[in-house]
Design a protein around this motif. Sequence first.
Motif, mmCIF file in Angstrom:
data_model
loop_
_atom_site.group_PDB
_atom_site.id
_atom_site.type_symbol
_atom_site.label_atom_id
_atom_site.label_comp_id
_atom_site.label_asym_id
_atom_site.label_seq_id
_atom_site.Cartn_x
_atom_site.Cartn_y
_atom_site.Cartn_z
ATOM 1 N N VAL A 240 -5.856 -0.227 2.330
ATOM 2 C CA VAL A 240 -5.332 1.136 2.468
ATOM 3 C C VAL A 240 -3.811 1.137 2.409
ATOM 4 O O VAL A 240 -3.151 0.228 2.919
ATOM 5 C CB VAL A 240 -5.805 1.754 3.805
ATOM 6 C CG1 VAL A 240 -5.097 3.079 4.083
ATOM 7 C CG2 VAL A 240 -7.318 1.944 3.792
ATOM 8 N N VAL A 241 -3.254 2.172 1.789
ATOM 9 C CA VAL A 241 -1.841 2.476 1.901
ATOM 10 C C VAL A 241 -1.722 3.894 2.462
ATOM 11 O O VAL A 241 -2.424 4.807 2.027
ATOM 12 C CB VAL A 241 -1.109 2.362 0.537
ATOM 13 C CG1 VAL A 241 -1.689 3.305 -0.506
ATOM 14 C CG2 VAL A 241 0.391 2.610 0.713
ATOM 15 N N HIS A 242 -0.858 4.049 3.482
ATOM 16 C CA HIS A 242 -0.657 5.352 4.107
ATOM 17 C C HIS A 242 0.546 6.037 3.458
ATOM 18 O O HIS A 242 1.621 5.445 3.314
ATOM 19 C CB HIS A 242 -0.454 5.201 5.612
ATOM 20 C CG HIS A 242 -1.672 4.684 6.323
ATOM 21 N ND1 HIS A 242 -2.759 5.475 6.599
ATOM 22 C CD2 HIS A 242 -1.984 3.438 6.780
ATOM 23 C CE1 HIS A 242 -3.687 4.759 7.208
ATOM 24 N NE2 HIS A 242 -3.238 3.518 7.332
ATOM 25 N N LEU A 243 0.363 7.292 3.086
ATOM 26 C CA LEU A 243 1.354 8.033 2.313
ATOM 27 C C LEU A 243 2.172 8.977 3.182
ATOM 28 O O LEU A 243 1.698 9.453 4.218
ATOM 29 C CB LEU A 243 0.649 8.865 1.229
ATOM 30 C CG LEU A 243 -0.324 8.149 0.305
ATOM 31 C CD1 LEU A 243 -1.023 9.164 -0.582
ATOM 32 C CD2 LEU A 243 0.399 7.102 -0.538
ATOM 33 N N GLY A 261 5.181 -0.709 1.216
ATOM 34 C CA GLY A 261 4.206 -0.341 2.235
ATOM 35 C C GLY A 261 2.773 -0.552 1.809
ATOM 36 O O GLY A 261 1.855 -0.492 2.630
ATOM 37 N N ALA A 262 2.547 -0.823 0.518
ATOM 38 C CA ALA A 262 1.190 -1.061 0.024
ATOM 39 C C ALA A 262 0.808 -2.516 0.234
ATOM 40 O O ALA A 262 1.672 -3.392 0.265
ATOM 41 C CB ALA A 262 1.099 -0.689 -1.450
ATOM 42 N N GLU A 285 -3.687 1.640 -8.046
ATOM 43 C CA GLU A 285 -3.500 0.208 -8.280
ATOM 44 C C GLU A 285 -2.028 -0.068 -8.490
ATOM 45 O O GLU A 285 -1.264 0.820 -8.876
ATOM 46 C CB GLU A 285 -4.320 -0.262 -9.488
ATOM 47 C CG GLU A 285 -3.906 0.334 -10.810
ATOM 48 C CD GLU A 285 -4.778 -0.135 -11.964
ATOM 49 O OE1 GLU A 285 -5.908 -0.577 -11.707
ATOM 50 O OE2 GLU A 285 -4.319 -0.053 -13.119
ATOM 51 N N ARG A 286 -1.633 -1.301 -8.197
ATOM 52 C CA ARG A 286 -0.236 -1.692 -8.315
ATOM 53 C C ARG A 286 0.124 -1.941 -9.775
ATOM 54 O O ARG A 286 -0.597 -2.635 -10.499
ATOM 55 C CB ARG A 286 0.015 -2.956 -7.488
ATOM 56 C CG ARG A 286 1.469 -3.398 -7.419
ATOM 57 C CD ARG A 286 1.593 -4.683 -6.620
ATOM 58 N NE ARG A 286 1.385 -4.464 -5.205
ATOM 59 C CZ ARG A 286 2.345 -4.163 -4.344
ATOM 60 N NH1 ARG A 286 3.598 -4.026 -4.779
ATOM 61 N NH2 ARG A 286 2.092 -3.992 -3.068
ATOM 62 N N ARG A 287 1.217 -1.360 -10.209
ATOM 63 C CA ARG A 287 1.793 -1.615 -11.525
ATOM 64 C C ARG A 287 3.265 -1.946 -11.328
ATOM 65 O O ARG A 287 4.095 -1.052 -11.141
ATOM 66 C CB ARG A 287 1.655 -0.383 -12.430
ATOM 67 C CG ARG A 287 0.231 -0.046 -12.823
ATOM 68 C CD ARG A 287 -0.341 -1.066 -13.799
ATOM 69 N NE ARG A 287 -1.704 -0.741 -14.198
ATOM 70 C CZ ARG A 287 -2.018 0.065 -15.207
ATOM 71 N NH1 ARG A 287 -1.063 0.628 -15.926
ATOM 72 N NH2 ARG A 287 -3.285 0.295 -15.509
#
Length: 304
Positions: A240-243, A261-262, A285-287
């Motif tokens: 999870v990443v919190h926004l 934070g991710a 997803e991470r880019r």
Amino acid sequence: MYGVNSGILLVDKPKGITSHDVVARTRRLAGTRKVGHAGTLDPMATGLLVLGVNHATRLLHHLVGLDKEYLATIRLGLGTTTDDAEGEPLAAASADRLDAATEEAVAAGMRRLTGVIEQVPSAVSAVKVAGKRAYQRVRDGEEVTLAARTVTVAAFDLLAVRRGDEFVDADVRVECSSGTYVRALARDLGEHLGTGGHLTALRRTRIGAFDVDEAAVLEELDVAASLVSPADAARRALPVVHLTAQQATDLGHGKRIEASGAPALSPGDAIAAIGPDGRLVAIVERRGDTLKVVTGFPPEEADA
């Protein structure tokens, strides 16, 4: 009503009906055509089905690859054309072969099928061959030979052995990667022991962190009361990443955001992006140094 009727359902499928039958009944109960499932169970099998309702069906793609746990009974003594009790029987094993299938021999054979293995799916599986399901090709009279695939059997535990006049039944527990066929494990165990083998019972007890003990009985299903919010389901299946509020707005508009934070995952790994209001905003997803939307969820998906 729209938001309330969106979410994930855990259902305990009874024996004798298809997974599509469960979906059809849930559609009627939920009052929507937008119901799907993550992972089929054969009619003879019971246990956990994970369903998505309304826009939560978008989450199913990210749940279908989770690992599974099953309880099963393997009958040694003959194989069948479908590797389960619904197929036509093949040649029966000799009495000598059955006598040699001791508890120790069965356990040793199971150890050979534990770990990272190459498995040939059953010919009547849902694997697609040139765009057509293998089981449909078999029903149409075609000869089907499927390629082996790499799967992981994390646990293959022998729980009990029961001997009959012309068979040996082994109760087992299987933990495996998605795409593993327990029917094929039964077939391959029987081939190794020289007895033939097929499944007589199969129950799926877990998908990822979702357990059948949490599932509703189909005949008593109350959709509204049983829904798990998309955010809660995603938290249990994905990192999870919190926004911040601004990040939630940007992702909602399809923009990329900074990845600070991710979780430090590999590119392409799915992450659940949760807004400050507790809503599932997107799967990302991470880019590079940014997060990109893979699957978006509209604001109507507020937690029920």
